[in-house]
Design a protein around this motif. Structure first.
Motif, PDB file in Angstrom:
ATOM      1  N   TYR A   1       0.884  -1.021   0.096  1.00 57.16           N
ATOM      2  CA  TYR A   1       0.051   0.106   0.182  1.00 57.16           C
ATOM      3  C   TYR A   1       0.732   1.236  -0.063  1.00 57.16           C
ATOM      4  N   TYR A   2       0.389   2.401  -0.211  1.00 58.11           N
ATOM      5  CA  TYR A   2       0.989   3.552  -0.142  1.00 58.11           C
ATOM      6  C   TYR A   2       1.597   3.735   1.191  1.00 58.11           C
TER       7      TYR A   2
ATOM      8  N   ASP B   1      -1.345   4.436  -3.895  1.00 54.16           N
ATOM      9  CA  ASP B   1      -1.878   3.059  -4.369  1.00 54.16           C
ATOM     10  C   ASP B   1      -1.825   2.535  -5.746  1.00 54.16           C
TER      11      ASP B   1
ATOM     12  N   SER C   1      -6.244  -2.094  -1.687  1.00 53.81           N
ATOM     13  CA  SER C   1      -6.092  -0.875  -2.478  1.00 53.81           C
ATOM     14  C   SER C   1      -7.124   0.388  -2.537  1.00 53.81           C
TER      15      SER C   1
END
Length: 289
Positions: free
Chosen positions: A81-82, A103, A111
């Motif tokens: 994930y981010y 994402d 996401s």
């Protein structure tokens, strides 16, 4: 099942574990030249768009800095994930560099971007990153001549692909344990593209046929050789998921690249390994901004 295929399966598992562990840490590097001049920063959710699909991301934006600022775009690994990039983003923003973490569409079951995991591949992620790059270039607080790509694992592979096609727009490239093994491992898993099923249960997520089929014709190091600017690669010598040998070859193929090997580090950095990686990244950015 061959050894490489087993490693390929382990790769995403360890990447997701590293994400949950590393995301809680704070990066503190002693004796920075700019120590004592840390800036405040804000976080801002910013949506980019690729072919009608929303790409969710968070920008970490330094405050009180006059003029346009350098920017780093972070790309996460498979199933991640981010937020894995958050410790690095906080560190960079506190030292005057914008960082955007996002994402990928279909990049994981959780996401926050649009898209399904069954439609995702390194090539769809390449399109996502190009869309993000185009957006960041237009932000009024970013110096479009000072944009760096930063990717880990599969996100490192995708960042390398985009850098090769957009060299004039990219000031530099930072790769943490980049998954240059993807195409080779896919071919270890299947003997031909015709053998690839429509969907494959894959480490807590389901990927589609598209993830594998185009890898059979892909020349990984062809992209590597085309990028002529300085590249920083950081890899652990105990990475049992993406073997260090793939980064050893990459540093030979890139016209200008430096490889730092972190002793006893695996796939995904935390603790002292994260601090060491951040120091190498900071030194690289200072030399190239």
């Amino acid at each position: 099942m061959r050894v490489h295929a087993i490693l390929f399966m382990l790769w995403a598992v360890l990447g997701m574990q590293a994400c949950s562990e590393a995301g809680q840490e704070e990066i503190v590097i002693n004796n920075l030249p700019s120590e004592g001049t840390e800036t405040d920063y804000e976080t801002r959710e910013i949506i980019c768009v690729n072919n009608g699909k929303r790409i969710y991301g968070v920008a970490y934006i330094p405050q009180g800095v006059s003029g346009k600022m350098p920017a780093v775009i972070y790309s996460h690994g498979l199933g991640s994930y981010y937020s894995y990039g958050e410790p690095y983003a906080r560190f960079l923003a506190s030292h005057g560099i914008v960082c955007y973490c996002f994402d990928f569409c279909g990049g994981s079951p959780s996401s926050r971007s649009d898209g399904r995991t069954t439609d995702m591949s390194i090539f769809t992620e390449e399109g996502d990153l190009v869309a993000v790059l185009n957006s960041v270039q237009e932000w009024d607080f970013v110096d479009r001549n000072q944009i760096f790509l930063f990717g880990s694992s599969q996100g490192g592979m995708v960042s390398a692909m985009v850098a090769a096609d957009h060299e004039a727009e990219i000031k530099g490239l930072i790769l943490f344990y980049p998954a240059f093994c993807i195409a080779e491992f896919a071919m270890e898993r299947y003997d031909s593209a015709e053998e690839v099923p429509e969907t494959t249960p894959f480490l807590g997520m389901t990927v589609g046929r598209t993830y594998f089929v185009n890898l059979f014709d892909y020349d990984t190091y062809g992209d590597v050789r085309r990028y002529k600017k300085d590249v920083l690669i950081i890899h652990g010598d105990r990475d049992g998921v993406v073997p260090l040998s793939f980064s050893d070859r990459a540093v030979e193929e890139y016209p200008s690249a430096t490889l730092h090997v972190i002793e006893n580090a695996g796939h995904g950095f935390g603790g002292n390994d994260m601090q060491e990686a951040a120091r190498y990244m900071w030194d690289y950015l200072r030399m190239n901004i």
